[in-house]
Design an enzyme around this catalytic site. Sequence first.
Site, mmCIF file in Angstrom:
data_model
loop_
_atom_site.group_PDB
_atom_site.id
_atom_site.type_symbol
_atom_site.label_atom_id
_atom_site.label_comp_id
_atom_site.label_asym_id
_atom_site.label_seq_id
_atom_site.Cartn_x
_atom_site.Cartn_y
_atom_site.Cartn_z
ATOM 1 N N ASP A 64 28.429 29.459 33.859
ATOM 2 C CA ASP A 64 29.067 30.374 34.793
ATOM 3 C C ASP A 64 30.395 29.730 35.157
ATOM 4 O OD1 ASP A 64 30.039 31.741 37.021
ATOM 5 O OD2 ASP A 64 28.062 31.998 37.937
ATOM 6 N N VAL A 65 31.485 30.285 34.642
ATOM 7 C CA VAL A 65 32.782 29.627 34.777
ATOM 8 C C VAL A 65 33.244 29.515 36.228
ATOM 9 C CG1 VAL A 65 33.545 30.265 32.460
ATOM 10 C CG2 VAL A 65 34.061 31.786 34.391
ATOM 11 N N TYR A 156 42.317 42.764 38.149
ATOM 12 C CA TYR A 156 42.389 42.190 36.805
ATOM 13 C C TYR A 156 43.787 41.690 36.491
ATOM 14 C CZ TYR A 156 42.127 41.902 31.688
ATOM 15 O OH TYR A 156 42.199 41.471 30.387
ATOM 16 N N LYS A 160 45.405 37.928 35.592
ATOM 17 C CA LYS A 160 46.055 37.639 34.314
ATOM 18 C C LYS A 160 47.503 37.193 34.513
ATOM 19 C CE LYS A 160 42.467 38.272 31.846
ATOM 20 N NZ LYS A 160 41.810 37.105 31.217
ATOM 21 N N THR A 191 36.489 45.244 21.098
ATOM 22 C CA THR A 191 35.326 44.492 21.569
ATOM 23 C C THR A 191 34.577 45.325 22.599
ATOM 24 O OG1 THR A 191 36.374 43.471 23.507
ATOM 25 C CG2 THR A 191 36.715 42.381 21.364
#
Length: 264
Positions: A64-65, A156, A160, A191
């Site tokens: 789990d980052v 998001y 980024k 993906t």
Amino acid sequence: MTRSLENRVVIISGAAMGQGAAHAKLLSEAGASVLLGDINQALGESVAQEIRDSGGKAQFVKLDVSKADDWERAVKAAHDAFGPVTGLVNNAGISVKGTVLDCEDEVWQKVISVNQTGVFYGMRTVAPAIIAAGGGAIVNTSSTLGFHASPVAFAYQATKGAVRTMTKSAALALGVHGVRVNAVFPGLVDTPFIDGHRNNTGLDDSIGRTPLGRIAQPSEISQAVLFLLSDDASYVNGSELVVDGGMTAGSLGSLTPITAKDAS
């Protein structure tokens, strides 16, 4: 030219599917020993086994980052399995739609914890191991939304954009220790990450704004990651490698593609 990662040990986050799995497979084919980290243990173990069945060296660790302790365990697992760690691919990421007006606290914190804090923990934890190994490289995954805005991807794109500047800051701090830090900026990639957007006009419009007229295959992003990890990129540090089919280069406007007949 076939790029080689022989005798390299690389940790890859978010490696159970999509881009991360593609990265793990290509880096293994190039000779690297890869540690796949992900929260999805079943899929991650499956990808690692597939790599081993193909003759590569791979192990999976649950990661789990957003948890610093998990990163410590990942570095230890990589070292115990393969030896000194020389590379890191910060690939894990999530996206939740929402504007600045409807982005709830829980969503904001979750996206930040994975996409931004996860990259921070990864670099902070793995960089000392790479330095101790004599140097190496880190590749962070940003996005074309690290360059330009979308009204419905507020959290998001905030992360980024942060990854973009975090990469440059880390490149300055770690370059003097023999650790190169660069970022890839993928556009649309085929993906599961975009599954919720398939068969809608928004995705079609985005493809239509891409000069190459299609979305990327995961392997095309992996080739960029391989380059940045390899000695072919030995003087590349703090860079932004955009892999988006030309989407962020500018506007196509009303341009009509030239056909072979027109060009003859």
